[in-house]
Design an enzyme around this catalytic site. Structure first.
Site, PDB file in Angstrom:
ATOM      1  N   CYS A   1     -20.010   0.605  -0.023  1.00 37.88           N
ATOM      2  CA  CYS A   1     -20.227   0.065  -1.371  1.00 37.88           C
ATOM      3  C   CYS A   1     -21.637   0.143  -1.946  1.00 37.88           C
ATOM      4  O   CYS A   1     -21.776   0.394  -3.137  1.00 37.88           O
ATOM      5  CB  CYS A   1     -19.745  -1.371  -1.413  1.00 37.88           C
ATOM      6  SG  CYS A   1     -17.950  -1.427  -1.252  1.00 37.88           S
TER       7      CYS A   1
ATOM      8  N   ASP B   1       0.864  -1.184   0.000  1.00 35.71           N
ATOM      9  CA  ASP B   1       0.000   0.000   0.000  1.00 35.71           C
ATOM     10  C   ASP B   1       0.899   1.231   0.000  1.00 35.71           C
ATOM     11  O   ASP B   1       2.029   1.188   0.499  1.00 35.71           O
ATOM     12  CB  ASP B   1      -0.885  -0.011   1.258  1.00 35.71           C
ATOM     13  CG  ASP B   1      -2.182   0.752   1.061  1.00 35.71           C
ATOM     14  OD1 ASP B   1      -3.255   0.155   1.111  1.00 35.71           O
ATOM     15  OD2 ASP B   1      -2.115   1.992   0.843  1.00 35.71           O
TER      16      ASP B   1
HETATM   17  P1  NAD Z   1      -9.899   0.758   1.231  1.00 31.80           P
HETATM   18  O1  NAD Z   1      -9.980   2.198   0.947  1.00 31.80           O
HETATM   19  O2  NAD Z   1     -10.078   0.252   2.627  1.00 31.80           O
HETATM   20  O3  NAD Z   1      -8.466   0.206   0.754  1.00 31.80           O
HETATM   21  C1  NAD Z   1      -7.888   0.527  -0.459  1.00 31.80           C
HETATM   22  C2  NAD Z   1      -6.391   0.740  -0.242  1.00 31.80           C
HETATM   23  O4  NAD Z   1      -5.754   0.884  -1.508  1.00 31.80           O
HETATM   24  C3  NAD Z   1      -6.043   2.000   0.541  1.00 31.80           C
HETATM   25  O5  NAD Z   1      -5.323   1.640   1.715  1.00 31.80           O
HETATM   26  C4  NAD Z   1      -5.176   2.831  -0.432  1.00 31.80           C
HETATM   27  O6  NAD Z   1      -4.122   3.513   0.198  1.00 31.80           O
HETATM   28  C5  NAD Z   1      -4.647   1.764  -1.354  1.00 31.80           C
HETATM   29  N1  NAD Z   1      -4.208   2.274  -2.651  1.00 31.80           N
HETATM   30  C6  NAD Z   1      -4.882   3.096  -3.512  1.00 31.80           C
HETATM   31  N2  NAD Z   1      -4.153   3.308  -4.619  1.00 31.80           N
HETATM   32  C7  NAD Z   1      -2.993   2.620  -4.470  1.00 31.80           C
HETATM   33  C8  NAD Z   1      -1.850   2.445  -5.280  1.00 31.80           C
HETATM   34  N3  NAD Z   1      -1.755   3.012  -6.486  1.00 31.80           N
HETATM   35  N4  NAD Z   1      -0.846   1.668  -4.813  1.00 31.80           N
HETATM   36  C9  NAD Z   1      -0.928   1.086  -3.607  1.00 31.80           C
HETATM   37  N5  NAD Z   1      -2.005   1.207  -2.794  1.00 31.80           N
HETATM   38  C10 NAD Z   1      -3.024   1.959  -3.216  1.00 31.80           C
HETATM   39  O7  NAD Z   1     -10.934   0.048   0.262  1.00 31.80           O
HETATM   40  P2  NAD Z   1     -11.680  -1.360   0.464  1.00 31.80           P
HETATM   41  O8  NAD Z   1     -12.856  -1.196   1.335  1.00 31.80           O
HETATM   42  O9  NAD Z   1     -10.671  -2.399   0.780  1.00 31.80           O
HETATM   43  O10 NAD Z   1     -12.248  -1.592  -0.996  1.00 31.80           O
HETATM   44  C11 NAD Z   1     -11.399  -1.935  -2.068  1.00 31.80           C
HETATM   45  C12 NAD Z   1     -12.264  -2.385  -3.238  1.00 31.80           C
HETATM   46  O11 NAD Z   1     -12.996  -3.562  -2.864  1.00 31.80           O
HETATM   47  C13 NAD Z   1     -13.312  -1.381  -3.692  1.00 31.80           C
HETATM   48  O12 NAD Z   1     -13.439  -1.467  -5.088  1.00 31.80           O
HETATM   49  C14 NAD Z   1     -14.580  -1.878  -3.043  1.00 31.80           C
HETATM   50  O13 NAD Z   1     -15.719  -1.532  -3.790  1.00 31.80           O
HETATM   51  C15 NAD Z   1     -14.397  -3.363  -3.061  1.00 31.80           C
HETATM   52  N6  NAD Z   1     -15.110  -4.105  -2.010  1.00 31.80           N
HETATM   53  C16 NAD Z   1     -15.146  -3.631  -0.734  1.00 31.80           C
HETATM   54  C17 NAD Z   1     -15.788  -4.375   0.265  1.00 31.80           C
HETATM   55  C18 NAD Z   1     -15.830  -3.896   1.688  1.00 31.80           C
HETATM   56  O14 NAD Z   1     -16.492  -4.545   2.477  1.00 31.80           O
HETATM   57  N7  NAD Z   1     -15.160  -2.842   2.066  1.00 31.80           N
HETATM   58  C19 NAD Z   1     -16.344  -5.604  -0.045  1.00 31.80           C
HETATM   59  C20 NAD Z   1     -16.285  -6.061  -1.358  1.00 31.80           C
HETATM   60  C21 NAD Z   1     -15.661  -5.296  -2.326  1.00 31.80           C
HETATM   61  C1  UGA Z   2     -22.097  -5.516   1.534  1.00 32.49           C
HETATM   62  C2  UGA Z   2     -22.479  -6.894   0.992  1.00 32.49           C
HETATM   63  O1  UGA Z   2     -23.261  -7.580   1.969  1.00 32.49           O
HETATM   64  C3  UGA Z   2     -21.247  -7.713   0.652  1.00 32.49           C
HETATM   65  O2  UGA Z   2     -21.633  -8.942   0.063  1.00 32.49           O
HETATM   66  C4  UGA Z   2     -20.368  -6.929  -0.320  1.00 32.49           C
HETATM   67  O3  UGA Z   2     -19.180  -7.640  -0.581  1.00 32.49           O
HETATM   68  C5  UGA Z   2     -20.029  -5.585   0.290  1.00 32.49           C
HETATM   69  O4  UGA Z   2     -21.247  -4.869   0.598  1.00 32.49           O
HETATM   70  C6  UGA Z   2     -19.246  -4.711  -0.622  1.00 32.49           C
HETATM   71  O5  UGA Z   2     -19.232  -4.894  -1.823  1.00 32.49           O
HETATM   72  O6  UGA Z   2     -18.671  -3.782  -0.057  1.00 32.49           O
HETATM   73  P1  UGA Z   2     -21.300  -4.566   3.888  1.00 32.49           P
HETATM   74  O7  UGA Z   2     -21.613  -3.250   3.285  1.00 32.49           O
HETATM   75  O8  UGA Z   2     -19.986  -4.761   4.531  1.00 32.49           O
HETATM   76  O9  UGA Z   2     -21.404  -5.718   2.769  1.00 32.49           O
HETATM   77  O10 UGA Z   2     -22.376  -4.932   4.983  1.00 32.49           O
HETATM   78  P2  UGA Z   2     -23.906  -5.436   4.897  1.00 32.49           P
HETATM   79  O11 UGA Z   2     -24.093  -6.469   5.924  1.00 32.49           O
HETATM   80  O12 UGA Z   2     -24.296  -5.790   3.534  1.00 32.49           O
HETATM   81  O13 UGA Z   2     -24.711  -4.164   5.376  1.00 32.49           O
HETATM   82  C7  UGA Z   2     -24.809  -2.996   4.571  1.00 32.49           C
HETATM   83  C8  UGA Z   2     -25.767  -2.019   5.216  1.00 32.49           C
HETATM   84  O14 UGA Z   2     -27.106  -2.488   5.103  1.00 32.49           O
HETATM   85  C9  UGA Z   2     -25.525  -1.805   6.708  1.00 32.49           C
HETATM   86  O15 UGA Z   2     -25.695  -0.453   7.033  1.00 32.49           O
HETATM   87  C10 UGA Z   2     -26.594  -2.661   7.360  1.00 32.49           C
HETATM   88  O16 UGA Z   2     -26.939  -2.211   8.636  1.00 32.49           O
HETATM   89  C11 UGA Z   2     -27.725  -2.489   6.374  1.00 32.49           C
HETATM   90  N1  UGA Z   2     -28.710  -3.609   6.421  1.00 32.49           N
HETATM   91  C12 UGA Z   2     -28.319  -4.850   6.055  1.00 32.49           C
HETATM   92  C13 UGA Z   2     -30.005  -3.359   6.804  1.00 32.49           C
HETATM   93  O17 UGA Z   2     -30.372  -2.223   7.132  1.00 32.49           O
HETATM   94  N2  UGA Z   2     -30.908  -4.403   6.825  1.00 32.49           N
HETATM   95  C14 UGA Z   2     -30.551  -5.655   6.473  1.00 32.49           C
HETATM   96  O18 UGA Z   2     -31.423  -6.553   6.510  1.00 32.49           O
HETATM   97  C15 UGA Z   2     -29.231  -5.894   6.081  1.00 32.49           C
END
Ligand code: NAD
Ligand code: UGA
Length: 464
Positions: A278, A35
């Site tokens: 997301c 990172d």
């Molecule tokens: P995040 O912001 O927590 O982490 C991303 C990291 O990437 C940061 O620490 C940033 O500094 C680093 N970064 C950015 N550009 C960079 C570069 N050029 N070189 C090195 N590091 C770099 O984001 P996240 O929540 O982990 O989400 C990442 C992706 O996964 C997003 O596309 C998101 O939509 C997807 N996603 C997130 C979740 C979730 O629950 N948070 C779940 C499923 C998918």
């Molecule tokens: C969601 C999806 O569940 C994951 O499958 C996906 O990978 C992720 O987004 C992503 O792409 O980032 P997350 O956002 O971490 O995961 O958490 P959720 O459990 O989905 O909850 C999302 C929001 O919906 C929360 O604010 C939660 O409180 C709310 N929620 C969820 C409700 O209000 N009611 C429900 O029945 C479920």
């Protein structure tokens, strides 16, 4: 092809936990998570494993087992790319805040920077895996950059979206419903790349849950899954308002509806509105893509999920004002919970931010308690909205270390995150120490109405 070295660019909520689990389950593969955020990497390397930057139940134990053995965290991005056979891109893809598509499209600048860096550094063939959530057909742009700016090495691009939810990330990774891998399955090299990634997951995921598709289906399935999930929350939240007008109870409705096996019982919990990094960003992205293909009805259909969610947050805050005799000016209101859901310290797009902002606009004095969220984060979330000066935010909103400090002398208490500990509070003590009438607003359907009304609270809960 057997993978020996994995590099993951992005040590965030997805990259960190995902790679920790891969490293734990595949001891013969070296996994390096890199990172540009030095502070984040420093925290991942903290001697005390409880200080890693992301709070997820069970995560510190996984990191403890693998870190230093075959799991490494580093800021040396070039070195990790150079060494890897397989590179995951897991950087952030936020909604654009400028230019074309502002407020809608996904900002892919971090993805493109990764691609250019990979192209510059790589001296041998690489499999590049999209882990970030991306608009459908991003792999085409990635391939274009890699093939045209690189050193003539061969790149295979896979899409492997992540479905983990925060708060249950480790469980979701250990036991996923499915793992989706999209690749160029019409070519031998493409098939080999898909198989290489299948083999990594097959260390612990049963083969029948490893789903392979073409790249475009994989990219679009991720946006579709999040849109469907968010749609269920907005659907039940729409019903919650109708419940409040008709004497129906949204919990009873969702149970009755969810027992239909065609509908299913999960994700039907009414709330103050969904948050998280997301759902909103991915639906906006879907709306933008649909519009860019001229599919206006498709775009409008999905946009409604967001509009309903905005309405739910606003209507909860408005209910507080209305119930407190149409004014909260100068009144102390305690908000319990700031995270967007329980068991995470993540606050991105949390409904609490918008409820607090609304109440601050009505000149309330807000006091917040959240067991995991840091004070600086709460102020940063509010400052980001730009609704008032940061001095004013600090003057009018306080963050405290115990729930009772928050509720003491308050006119109203609102539960905004469903932390288990809020169920166990000494609610009699809370009541005794509040101003009367003592108003209690449950934005999560966490508390039992009967016992709270017996204590003497004026109780309001979403959807009843
Ligand atoms: P995040 O912001 O927590 O982490 C991303 C990291 O990437 C940061 O620490 C940033 O500094 C680093 N970064 C950015 N550009 C960079 C570069 N050029 N070189 C090195 N590091 C770099 O984001 P996240 O929540 O982990 O989400 C990442 C992706 O996964 C997003 O596309 C998101 O939509 C997807 N996603 C997130 C979740 C979730 O629950 N948070 C779940 C499923 C998918
Ligand atoms: C969601 C999806 O569940 C994951 O499958 C996906 O990978 C992720 O987004 C992503 O792409 O980032 P997350 O956002 O971490 O995961 O958490 P959720 O459990 O989905 O909850 C999302 C929001 O919906 C929360 O604010 C939660 O409180 C709310 N929620 C969820 C409700 O209000 N009611 C429900 O029945 C479920």
């Amino acid at each position: 092809m057997k993978i020996k070295n994995i590099c993951c660019i992005g040590a965030g909520y997805v990259g960190g936990p995902t790679m920790a689990v891969i490293a734990q389950k595949c001891p013969e593969i070296n996994v390096t998570v890199v990172d540009i955020n030095e502070e984040r990497i420093k925290a991942w390397n903290d001697e005390d494993v409880e200080n890693i930057p992301i709070y997820e139940p069970g995560l510190s134990a996984v990191v403890k087992e693998a870190r230093g053995r075959n799991l490494f965290f580093s800021t040396d991005v070039d070195a990790a790319i150079d060494k890897a056979d397989m590179i995951f891109i897991s950087v952030n893809t936020p909604t654009k805040t400028y230019g074309i598509g502002k407020g809608m499209a996904a900002d892919l600048k971090f993805i493109e920077l990764c691609a250019r860096q990979i192209a510059r550094v790589s001296k041998d063939d690489k499999i590049v895996v999209e882990k970030s959530t991306l608009p459908v057909r991003t792999a085409e742009a990635l391939k274009n950059i890699l093939d045209n700016t690189g050193n003539g090495v061969n790149y295979q691009i896979l899409s492997n979206p992540e479905f983990l939810a925060e708060g249950t990330a480790v469980d979701d990774l250990m036991n996923p419903d499915r793992v989706l891998i999209g690749g160029d399955i019409d070519t031998t090299k493409g098939k080999e790349a898909v198989e290489a990634l299948v083999d990594v997951y097959a260390h612990w995921v049963p083969r029948e849950r490893l789903l392979t598709t073409n790249v475009w289906s994989s990219e679009l399935s991720k946006l579709t899954a999040n849109a469907f999930l968010a749609q269920r929350v907005s659907s039940i939240n729409a019903m919650s308002e109708l419940c409040e007008k008709t004497g129906a109870d949204v919990n009873e409705v969702s149970k009755a509806v969810g027992m239909d096996s065609r509908i299913g019982s999960k994700f039907l919990k009414s709330s103050v509105g969904f948050g998280g990094s997301c759902f909103q960003k991915d639906i906006l992205n879907l709306v933008y893509i649909s519009k860019s293909f001229g599919l206006n009805e498709v775009a409008d259909y999905w946009e409604q999920v967001i509009l309903m969610n905005d309405h739910q947050k606003r209507r909860f805050a408005a209910k507080i004002v209305q119930t407190l005799f149409n004014t909260v000016s100068g009144k102390k209101i305690a908000l319990l919970g700031w995270a967007f859901k329980k068991d995470t310290n993540d606050t991105r797009e949390s409904a609490a931010i918008y409820v607090a902002d609304y109440l601050l606009n009505e000149q309330a004095e807000i006091v917040i308690y959240d067991p995991k969220v840091k004070t600086e984060q709460i102020y940063a979330d509010l400052d980001y909205l730009n609704s008032r000066s940061s001095e004013e935010n600090r003057a009018r909103l306080k963050v405290v270390n115990t729930p009772y400090e928050a509720t003491n002398d308050s006119h109203a208490v609102a539960v905004l995150t469903e932390w288990d500990e809020f169920k166990e509070l000494d609610w009699q003590k809370v009541y005794n120490e509040m101003l009367k009438p003592a108003f209690l607003f449950d934005g999560r359907r966490l508390l039992k109405r009967k016992t709270k009304e017996e204590i003497g609270f004026e109780f309001y809960a979403i959807g009843s």
